[in-house]
Each structure stands twice: as C-alpha cells, then as structure tokens.
Motif scaffolding. Structure first.
Motif, PDB file in Angstrom:
ATOM      1  N   LEU A 277     -10.258  17.477  -9.752  1.00  0.00           N
ATOM      2  CA  LEU A 277      -9.529  16.362  -9.360  1.00  0.00           C
ATOM      3  C   LEU A 277     -10.277  15.600  -8.420  1.00  0.00           C
ATOM      4  CD1 LEU A 277      -6.932  14.818  -9.347  1.00  0.00           C
ATOM      5  CD2 LEU A 277      -6.009  16.435  -7.922  1.00  0.00           C
ATOM      6  N   LEU A 278     -10.865  16.068  -7.537  1.00  0.00           N
ATOM      7  CA  LEU A 278     -11.560  15.470  -6.509  1.00  0.00           C
ATOM      8  C   LEU A 278     -12.733  14.583  -6.843  1.00  0.00           C
ATOM      9  CD1 LEU A 278     -11.667  17.856  -3.362  1.00  0.00           C
ATOM     10  CD2 LEU A 278     -10.607  15.625  -3.713  1.00  0.00           C
ATOM     11  N   GLU A 279     -13.354  15.201  -7.768  1.00  0.00           N
ATOM     12  CA  GLU A 279     -14.339  14.558  -8.388  1.00  0.00           C
ATOM     13  C   GLU A 279     -14.163  13.183  -9.409  1.00  0.00           C
ATOM     14  OE1 GLU A 279     -16.754  17.435 -10.724  1.00  0.00           O
ATOM     15  OE2 GLU A 279     -17.245  18.624  -9.067  1.00  0.00           O
TER      16      GLU A 279
ATOM     17  N   THR B 203      -8.290  12.297   1.610  1.00  0.00           N
ATOM     18  CA  THR B 203      -8.399  13.642   2.531  1.00  0.00           C
ATOM     19  C   THR B 203      -7.836  14.846   1.962  1.00  0.00           C
ATOM     20  OG1 THR B 203      -8.134  11.836   4.167  1.00  0.00           O
ATOM     21  CG2 THR B 203      -7.801  14.094   4.920  1.00  0.00           C
ATOM     22  N   LYS B 204      -8.494  15.971   1.982  1.00  0.00           N
ATOM     23  CA  LYS B 204      -8.047  17.237   1.515  1.00  0.00           C
ATOM     24  C   LYS B 204      -7.595  18.318   2.759  1.00  0.00           C
ATOM     25  CE  LYS B 204     -10.539  21.229  -0.582  1.00  0.00           C
ATOM     26  NZ  LYS B 204     -11.728  21.735  -0.737  1.00  0.00           N
TER      27      LYS B 204
ATOM     28  N   LEU C 144      -4.248  13.863   0.430  1.00  0.00           N
ATOM     29  CA  LEU C 144      -3.654  12.486   0.992  1.00  0.00           C
ATOM     30  C   LEU C 144      -4.561  11.424   0.535  1.00  0.00           C
ATOM     31  CD1 LEU C 144      -3.174  13.466   4.741  1.00  0.00           C
ATOM     32  CD2 LEU C 144      -1.457  13.600   2.815  1.00  0.00           C
ATOM     33  N   ILE C 145      -3.892  10.365  -0.407  1.00  0.00           N
ATOM     34  CA  ILE C 145      -4.654   9.298  -1.026  1.00  0.00           C
ATOM     35  C   ILE C 145      -4.053   8.115  -0.632  1.00  0.00           C
ATOM     36  CG2 ILE C 145      -5.564   8.503  -3.281  1.00  0.00           C
ATOM     37  CD1 ILE C 145      -4.817  11.564  -4.198  1.00  0.00           C
ATOM     38  N   GLY C 146      -4.843   7.178   0.115  1.00  0.00           N
ATOM     39  CA  GLY C 146      -4.017   5.760   0.293  1.00  0.00           C
ATOM     40  C   GLY C 146      -4.618   4.938  -0.946  1.00  0.00           C
TER      41      GLY C 146
ATOM     42  N   MET D 292       0.795  -1.231  -0.042  1.00  0.00           N
ATOM     43  CA  MET D 292       0.133  -0.105   0.034  1.00  0.00           C
ATOM     44  C   MET D 292       0.820   1.050  -0.006  1.00  0.00           C
ATOM     45  SD  MET D 292      -3.263   0.979   2.171  1.00  0.00           S
ATOM     46  CE  MET D 292      -4.506   1.204   1.206  1.00  0.00           C
ATOM     47  N   LYS D 293       0.487   2.366  -0.737  1.00  0.00           N
ATOM     48  CA  LYS D 293       1.012   3.558  -0.765  1.00  0.00           C
ATOM     49  C   LYS D 293       0.224   4.657  -0.128  1.00  0.00           C
ATOM     50  CE  LYS D 293       4.209   1.638  -3.200  1.00  0.00           C
ATOM     51  NZ  LYS D 293       5.666   1.264  -2.613  1.00  0.00           N
ATOM     52  N   LEU D 294       0.971   5.767   0.224  1.00  0.00           N
ATOM     53  CA  LEU D 294       0.188   7.012   0.551  1.00  0.00           C
ATOM     54  C   LEU D 294       0.577   7.878  -0.518  1.00  0.00           C
ATOM     55  CD1 LEU D 294      -1.405   9.015   2.178  1.00  0.00           C
ATOM     56  CD2 LEU D 294       0.838   9.262   3.382  1.00  0.00           C
ATOM     57  N   VAL D 295      -0.346   8.502  -1.376  1.00  0.00           N
ATOM     58  CA  VAL D 295       0.158   9.449  -2.228  1.00  0.00           C
ATOM     59  C   VAL D 295      -0.181  10.823  -1.717  1.00  0.00           C
ATOM     60  CG1 VAL D 295      -0.330  10.400  -4.680  1.00  0.00           C
ATOM     61  CG2 VAL D 295      -0.392   7.909  -4.181  1.00  0.00           C
ATOM     62  N   ILE D 296       0.908  11.719  -1.552  1.00  0.00           N
ATOM     63  CA  ILE D 296       0.727  13.073  -1.144  1.00  0.00           C
ATOM     64  C   ILE D 296       0.841  13.996  -2.324  1.00  0.00           C
ATOM     65  CG2 ILE D 296       1.618  14.794   0.356  1.00  0.00           C
ATOM     66  CD1 ILE D 296       3.100  12.666   1.875  1.00  0.00           C
ATOM     67  N   ALA D 297      -0.513  14.669  -2.656  1.00  0.00           N
ATOM     68  CA  ALA D 297      -0.506  15.299  -4.184  1.00  0.00           C
ATOM     69  C   ALA D 297      -0.827  17.014  -3.556  1.00  0.00           C
ATOM     70  CB  ALA D 297      -1.460  14.931  -4.926  1.00  0.00           C
ATOM     71  N   ILE D 298       0.202  17.884  -3.990  1.00  0.00           N
ATOM     72  CA  ILE D 298      -0.229  19.233  -3.742  1.00  0.00           C
ATOM     73  C   ILE D 298      -0.446  19.842  -4.994  1.00  0.00           C
ATOM     74  CG2 ILE D 298       1.304  21.339  -2.956  1.00  0.00           C
ATOM     75  CD1 ILE D 298       3.254  19.650  -1.516  1.00  0.00           C
ATOM     76  N   VAL D 299      -1.688  20.627  -4.950  1.00  0.00           N
ATOM     77  CA  VAL D 299      -2.249  20.913  -6.126  1.00  0.00           C
ATOM     78  C   VAL D 299      -2.813  22.636  -6.104  1.00  0.00           C
ATOM     79  CG1 VAL D 299      -2.824  18.652  -7.075  1.00  0.00           C
ATOM     80  CG2 VAL D 299      -4.432  20.121  -5.697  1.00  0.00           C
TER      81      VAL D 299
END
Length: 109
Positions: free
Chosen positions: A16-18, A28-29, A45-47, A1-8
């Motif tokens: 993007l959320l949709e 998680t925003k 934060l996207i698991g 499993m990964k945690l993606v941390i995306a700064i946008v």
C-alpha cells in the motif's frame, strides 16, 4: 483538503505504501495495535486534495483485502475466579478502516 486516516493490517501496509508513494501521495505511518485481537496494525495519515480523495480510497481498497484467520480467543480483560481456557475462533483480518476528515488549514514548513 482532506485528511484520510486509514487503519490497515501490518501484512498489507508495504504494498500500500509503495502504491501511494508511487502516485505522489504524502503518507505518515504510525505503528498501532488493534483492540480485539491485540495484534499489530498500521495507521496511515494521508493529506489529499478533494479531487484526489477517491483515488486514495481506491488505492487502499486495491491493496487491503480481508481474509479469514484462525486464532485463539483473547483473555478476558477482568479477572476471573476460575481457569481461562482459550479456544480457537475464526476471525476476519485485513481490509481497512478509513476515516475522512475535513482540514481547515494545511501548513507545510
């Protein structure tokens, strides 16, 4: 499993959320502020399971485009003895910064 941390950029976050939630990713925003321009951005934060990692990255790429913007130069952090006169500069905004981190354990209660 990964945690993606995306700064946008804030302008890119809603589509993007949709897109992410329509494909059943849990997100998680967090409201954050950039350092250079001191402008608002959003950290997501996207698991994600390892086999879906590339799909998440592709969704972020498709929704977060970089573009040029004219702004004034930020005020210097340290005090100056004279008068500071801001001048217009062209900067690239948007796009995304993505970090991928290994998750040792995931617990959902």
């Amino acid at each position: 499993m990964k945690l993606v941390i995306a700064i946008v950029h804030d302008d890119d976050v809603q589509p993007l959320l949709e897109d992410l939630t329509s494909k059943e990713f849990r997100v998680t925003k967090l409201a954050t502020t950039g350092g250079f321009l001191r402008a608002g951005n959003t950290t997501l934060l996207i698991g994600v399971d390892d086999e879906r990692l590339d799909q998440v990255i592709e969704i972020v790429k498709n929704n977060c485009e970089s573009r040029e913007q004219i702004t004034t130069s930020p005020a210097p952090v340290t005090g100056t003895a004279g008068v500071f006169v801001p001048y217009p500069i062209e900067v690239k905004v948007g796009g995304a910064t993505i970090f991928v981190v290994d998750i040792e354990k995931y617990i959902k209660l």
